[in-house]
Design a protein around this motif. Structure first.
Motif, PDB file in Angstrom:
ATOM      1  N   ILE A 154     -25.750 -66.493 -46.076  1.00 11.25           N
ATOM      2  CA  ILE A 154     -25.150 -65.192 -45.729  1.00 11.25           C
ATOM      3  C   ILE A 154     -24.040 -65.392 -44.705  1.00 11.25           C
ATOM      4  O   ILE A 154     -22.953 -64.819 -44.821  1.00 11.25           O
ATOM      5  CB  ILE A 154     -26.232 -64.227 -45.219  1.00 11.25           C
ATOM      6  CG1 ILE A 154     -27.179 -63.873 -46.362  1.00 11.25           C
ATOM      7  CG2 ILE A 154     -25.604 -62.976 -44.606  1.00 11.25           C
ATOM      8  CD1 ILE A 154     -28.408 -63.120 -45.954  1.00 11.25           C
ATOM      9  N   HIS A 155     -24.294 -66.218 -43.719  1.00 13.41           N
ATOM     10  CA  HIS A 155     -23.289 -66.529 -42.699  1.00 13.41           C
ATOM     11  C   HIS A 155     -22.033 -67.119 -43.343  1.00 13.41           C
ATOM     12  O   HIS A 155     -20.905 -66.711 -43.037  1.00 13.41           O
ATOM     13  CB  HIS A 155     -23.889 -67.512 -41.683  1.00 13.41           C
ATOM     14  CG  HIS A 155     -22.906 -68.125 -40.764  1.00 13.41           C
ATOM     15  ND1 HIS A 155     -22.374 -67.447 -39.692  1.00 13.41           N
ATOM     16  CD2 HIS A 155     -22.348 -69.355 -40.750  1.00 13.41           C
ATOM     17  CE1 HIS A 155     -21.528 -68.234 -39.062  1.00 13.41           C
ATOM     18  NE2 HIS A 155     -21.494 -69.407 -39.689  1.00 13.41           N
ATOM     19  N   LYS A 156     -22.221 -68.061 -44.243  1.00  9.83           N
ATOM     20  CA  LYS A 156     -21.085 -68.719 -44.900  1.00  9.83           C
ATOM     21  C   LYS A 156     -20.282 -67.726 -45.722  1.00  9.83           C
ATOM     22  O   LYS A 156     -19.045 -67.709 -45.662  1.00  9.83           O
ATOM     23  CB  LYS A 156     -21.588 -69.857 -45.785  1.00  9.83           C
ATOM     24  CG  LYS A 156     -20.479 -70.614 -46.462  1.00  9.83           C
ATOM     25  CD  LYS A 156     -21.012 -71.777 -47.265  1.00  9.83           C
ATOM     26  CE  LYS A 156     -19.874 -72.514 -47.952  1.00  9.83           C
ATOM     27  NZ  LYS A 156     -20.348 -73.670 -48.705  1.00  9.83           N
ATOM     28  N   VAL A 157     -20.963 -66.899 -46.479  1.00  4.76           N
ATOM     29  CA  VAL A 157     -20.269 -65.920 -47.323  1.00  4.76           C
ATOM     30  C   VAL A 157     -19.475 -64.945 -46.454  1.00  4.76           C
ATOM     31  O   VAL A 157     -18.302 -64.676 -46.719  1.00  4.76           O
ATOM     32  CB  VAL A 157     -21.262 -65.174 -48.236  1.00  4.76           C
ATOM     33  CG1 VAL A 157     -20.619 -63.971 -48.902  1.00  4.76           C
ATOM     34  CG2 VAL A 157     -21.828 -66.128 -49.280  1.00  4.76           C
ATOM     35  N   LYS A 158     -20.090 -64.424 -45.400  1.00  2.00           N
ATOM     36  CA  LYS A 158     -19.401 -63.463 -44.531  1.00  2.00           C
ATOM     37  C   LYS A 158     -18.175 -64.072 -43.868  1.00  2.00           C
ATOM     38  O   LYS A 158     -17.199 -63.378 -43.615  1.00  2.00           O
ATOM     39  CB  LYS A 158     -20.349 -62.949 -43.450  1.00  2.00           C
ATOM     40  CG  LYS A 158     -21.342 -61.934 -43.934  1.00  2.00           C
ATOM     41  CD  LYS A 158     -22.181 -61.452 -42.786  1.00  2.00           C
ATOM     42  CE  LYS A 158     -23.170 -60.407 -43.232  1.00  2.00           C
ATOM     43  NZ  LYS A 158     -24.022 -59.960 -42.115  1.00  2.00           N
ATOM     44  N   ASN A 159     -18.229 -65.345 -43.570  1.00  2.00           N
ATOM     45  CA  ASN A 159     -17.137 -65.972 -42.834  1.00  2.00           C
ATOM     46  C   ASN A 159     -16.094 -66.645 -43.717  1.00  2.00           C
ATOM     47  O   ASN A 159     -15.091 -67.128 -43.206  1.00  2.00           O
ATOM     48  CB  ASN A 159     -17.700 -66.986 -41.837  1.00  2.00           C
ATOM     49  CG  ASN A 159     -18.375 -66.274 -40.697  1.00  2.00           C
ATOM     50  OD1 ASN A 159     -17.732 -65.580 -39.932  1.00  2.00           O
ATOM     51  ND2 ASN A 159     -19.679 -66.420 -40.615  1.00  2.00           N
ATOM     52  N   THR A 160     -16.302 -66.673 -45.019  1.00  2.00           N
ATOM     53  CA  THR A 160     -15.312 -67.314 -45.887  1.00  2.00           C
ATOM     54  C   THR A 160     -14.711 -66.375 -46.918  1.00  2.00           C
ATOM     55  O   THR A 160     -13.680 -66.707 -47.489  1.00  2.00           O
ATOM     56  CB  THR A 160     -15.901 -68.533 -46.621  1.00  2.00           C
ATOM     57  OG1 THR A 160     -17.037 -68.124 -47.371  1.00  2.00           O
ATOM     58  CG2 THR A 160     -16.274 -69.630 -45.663  1.00  2.00           C
ATOM     59  N   LEU A 161     -15.319 -65.242 -47.154  1.00  2.00           N
ATOM     60  CA  LEU A 161     -14.754 -64.316 -48.133  1.00  2.00           C
ATOM     61  C   LEU A 161     -13.468 -63.701 -47.604  1.00  2.00           C
ATOM     62  O   LEU A 161     -13.350 -63.419 -46.415  1.00  2.00           O
ATOM     63  CB  LEU A 161     -15.749 -63.190 -48.447  1.00  2.00           C
ATOM     64  CG  LEU A 161     -16.918 -63.564 -49.333  1.00  2.00           C
ATOM     65  CD1 LEU A 161     -17.835 -62.369 -49.517  1.00  2.00           C
ATOM     66  CD2 LEU A 161     -16.449 -64.067 -50.680  1.00  2.00           C
ATOM     67  N   PRO A 162     -12.512 -63.481 -48.479  1.00  2.00           N
ATOM     68  CA  PRO A 162     -11.279 -62.818 -48.043  1.00  2.00           C
ATOM     69  C   PRO A 162     -11.589 -61.392 -47.587  1.00  2.00           C
ATOM     70  O   PRO A 162     -12.566 -60.791 -48.032  1.00  2.00           O
ATOM     71  CB  PRO A 162     -10.403 -62.823 -49.291  1.00  2.00           C
ATOM     72  CG  PRO A 162     -11.298 -63.135 -50.433  1.00  2.00           C
ATOM     73  CD  PRO A 162     -12.520 -63.801 -49.885  1.00  2.00           C
ATOM     74  N   ASN A 163     -10.773 -60.896 -46.705  1.00  2.00           N
ATOM     75  CA  ASN A 163     -10.993 -59.549 -46.175  1.00  2.00           C
ATOM     76  C   ASN A 163     -10.710 -58.458 -47.198  1.00  2.00           C
ATOM     77  O   ASN A 163     -11.135 -57.327 -47.020  1.00  2.00           O
ATOM     78  CB  ASN A 163     -10.131 -59.321 -44.929  1.00  2.00           C
ATOM     79  CG  ASN A 163     -10.640 -60.133 -43.767  1.00  2.00           C
ATOM     80  OD1 ASN A 163     -11.827 -60.402 -43.659  1.00  2.00           O
ATOM     81  ND2 ASN A 163      -9.735 -60.527 -42.888  1.00  2.00           N
ATOM     82  N   ASP A 164      -9.985 -58.794 -48.251  1.00  2.00           N
ATOM     83  CA  ASP A 164      -9.706 -57.766 -49.247  1.00  2.00           C
ATOM     84  C   ASP A 164     -10.957 -57.449 -50.057  1.00  2.00           C
ATOM     85  O   ASP A 164     -11.932 -58.179 -50.033  1.00  2.00           O
ATOM     86  CB  ASP A 164      -8.537 -58.150 -50.153  1.00  2.00           C
ATOM     87  CG  ASP A 164      -8.831 -59.372 -51.013  1.00  2.00           C
ATOM     88  OD1 ASP A 164      -9.976 -59.535 -51.452  1.00  2.00           O
ATOM     89  OD2 ASP A 164      -7.893 -60.148 -51.246  1.00  2.00           O
ATOM     90  N   SER A 165     -10.896 -56.377 -50.760  1.00  2.00           N
ATOM     91  CA  SER A 165     -12.076 -55.954 -51.527  1.00  2.00           C
ATOM     92  C   SER A 165     -11.927 -56.279 -53.004  1.00  2.00           C
ATOM     93  O   SER A 165     -12.613 -55.703 -53.834  1.00  2.00           O
ATOM     94  CB  SER A 165     -12.309 -54.455 -51.334  1.00  2.00           C
ATOM     95  OG  SER A 165     -11.166 -53.742 -51.759  1.00  2.00           O
ATOM     96  N   ASN A 166     -11.047 -57.198 -53.355  1.00  2.00           N
ATOM     97  CA  ASN A 166     -10.833 -57.593 -54.742  1.00  2.00           C
ATOM     98  C   ASN A 166     -12.069 -58.331 -55.240  1.00  2.00           C
ATOM     99  O   ASN A 166     -12.332 -59.457 -54.844  1.00  2.00           O
ATOM    100  CB  ASN A 166      -9.597 -58.486 -54.831  1.00  2.00           C
ATOM    101  CG  ASN A 166      -9.325 -58.965 -56.244  1.00  2.00           C
ATOM    102  OD1 ASN A 166     -10.193 -58.953 -57.100  1.00  2.00           O
ATOM    103  ND2 ASN A 166      -8.098 -59.397 -56.459  1.00  2.00           N
ATOM    104  N   PRO A 167     -12.864 -57.718 -56.107  1.00  2.00           N
ATOM    105  CA  PRO A 167     -14.095 -58.348 -56.586  1.00  2.00           C
ATOM    106  C   PRO A 167     -13.869 -59.695 -57.263  1.00  2.00           C
ATOM    107  O   PRO A 167     -14.670 -60.613 -57.111  1.00  2.00           O
ATOM    108  CB  PRO A 167     -14.673 -57.337 -57.571  1.00  2.00           C
ATOM    109  CG  PRO A 167     -14.022 -56.047 -57.259  1.00  2.00           C
ATOM    110  CD  PRO A 167     -12.681 -56.391 -56.683  1.00  2.00           C
TER     111      PRO A 167
END
Length: 83
Positions: free
Chosen positions: A62-75
């Motif tokens: 969960i930590h990794k996903v939150k910190n590496t996903l782009p800030n945009d909401s493009n699925p």
């Protein structure tokens, strides 16, 4: 297993590197994230502070996903990064 490293860039890299190794060995890994300029020695001067941080641990994935996903909401972009 809960990992706690310095809050600086080197500590973040060590967290990722060691978490990935432990996950490959089938460990359940969580992390405690310290502020940028803190390390365990300076942050945990009393047991109560340590316990409060440990209670706030986060599953590494969960930590990794939150910190590496782009800030945009493009699925599509978010999905591609998770793969």
């Amino acid at each position: 297993m809960t990992l706690i490293y310095d809050g600086d860039t080197a500590g973040k890299r060590a967290t990722s590197r060691n978490a990935e190794i432990l996950i490959k060995e089938k460990f359940l890994v969580s992390v405690v994230v310290l502020p940028e300029k803190e390390d365990p020695d300076s942050c945990f001067t009393v047991k109560k502070v340590f316990e409060e941080y440990v209670e706030s641990h986060t599953d590494y994935i969960i930590h990794k996903v939150k910190n590496t996903l782009p800030n945009d909401s493009n699925p599509a972009a978010r999905s591609e990064l998770i793969r």
